[in-house]
Every structure is written in C-alpha cells, then in structure tokens.
Design an enzyme around this catalytic site. Structure first.
Site, PDB file in Angstrom:
ATOM      1  N   GLU A   1      35.689  47.434  21.740  1.00 28.59           N
ATOM      2  CA  GLU A   1      36.204  48.758  21.395  1.00 28.59           C
ATOM      3  C   GLU A   1      35.655  49.809  22.353  1.00 28.59           C
ATOM      4  OE1 GLU A   1      36.650  45.858  18.329  1.00 28.59           O
ATOM      5  OE2 GLU A   1      34.786  46.518  19.274  1.00 28.59           O
TER       6      GLU A   1
ATOM      7  N   HIS B   1      21.682  62.654  26.474  1.00 23.35           N
ATOM      8  CA  HIS B   1      21.579  62.425  27.922  1.00 23.35           C
ATOM      9  C   HIS B   1      22.914  62.167  28.590  1.00 23.35           C
ATOM     10  CE1 HIS B   1      17.066  61.126  27.950  1.00 23.35           C
ATOM     11  NE2 HIS B   1      17.268  62.289  27.364  1.00 23.35           N
TER      12      HIS B   1
END
Length: 164
Positions: free
Chosen positions: A83, A110
């Site tokens: 996925e 991040h």
C-alpha cells in the site's frame, strides 16, 4: 464537519486485510472532527487488489493539498508495504510505513510525510489508532536540513535528475 488547520481531511484506503481497522479509523477520526473520505473498498473481497484504492486516496491527498486544503492520507493492508509502494507512485506523495510510535512521529517531523501506511495484521486496533493519532498530531519541523532533503526528492520526482 469541514477540515480545518488542526483537523485535516483524511483520505483512507485499504484492502481486505485492513477493512476492520479502516472502519474503526473512519468512525474514530470522524468522531474527533476530521472530514474522512473512504476510498474503499466498500465490501469485503479476499481477492481484491489494493493499488487502485491506495492510488485514489493518494491522488485525493495531492488534489486537496494543491487546492490549499490541509489533507493527509492513510493506507492499510496486511503489512502496509504494498500500500505504501502504491501510494508513493503518485507524484507529490511521501508515504511512510510506521511500525511504532517513533516511526509515525518522525515520518511527519522529518519527512513531512503526507500518507501513513500501516499493516492491519501487524498491530492491534488500539496500537494502530495510537500510531495514526501520533502521525496526525505531529507537525513538520520545518528544519532547514529536512526541507533541503525533501526538495531534493521532489527535484528527482519532477526532473529525474539527482541533486547532490
């Protein structure tokens, strides 16, 4: 309820292995004030193929973001790997597979990931819900080094050139 800056619209997709978790997350996130769009499947089919569902959800995230809406995505499967790969084929998507709290938080902090991939067979409903909440609640750090790296990824995605 319309999505706001604090409550993004959530595009969610799964395959048969994540349907129970997906239904739970749709209800849970809607109750928390999110505008949740379910990209399927709508009924259980053990032979279904996740790419179309995940790609539609990813395309919707990009379309919303391009129109100025705060939107994120969630793609679910047995492991979340396929996925994640499918969602990452959509230009503008940064899908991250989370397997613990730290990876869910760092994906946003991040990498400014805009899609979370989870394995429905890898976590309890409570664990998966906590990972989703951690992902949704964490803002991007806006740290210059992270922006620089994301821009290099986008440059490659747009031009095919590797920026050092």
């Amino acid at each position: 309820m319309a999505a706001t800056a604090s409550f993004p619209r959530i595009h969610i997709a799964t395959d048969h292995a994540g349907m129970q978790l997906s239904a739970h997350l749709v209800n849970h996130l809607t109750a928390k004030g999110h505008d949740v769009v379910d990209h399927g499947p709508l009924q259980y089919d053990p032979q279904d193929d996740y790419p179309a569902f995940c790609i539609r959800a990813a395309l919707a995230v990009v379309a919303d973001q391009e129109s100025g809406k705060h939107a994120l995505g969630i793609v679910l499967g047995g492991s979340g790997n396929g996925e994640q790969i499918a969602a990452n084929k959509v230009k503008g998507i940064r899908a991250a597979l989370a397997w613990n709290h730290s990876t869910a938080v760092l994906a946003r902090q991040h990498n400014e990931a805009n899609v979370l991939a989870l394995g429905g067979r890898q976590h309890s409903v409570a664990e998966a819900t906590a990972l989703v909440e951690a992902f949704l609640e964490e803002p991007f750090s806006n740290d210059e080094r992270h922006k620089r790296r994301i821009n290099k990824i986008a440059a490659y995605e747009n031009s095919g050139e590797i920026v050092e």
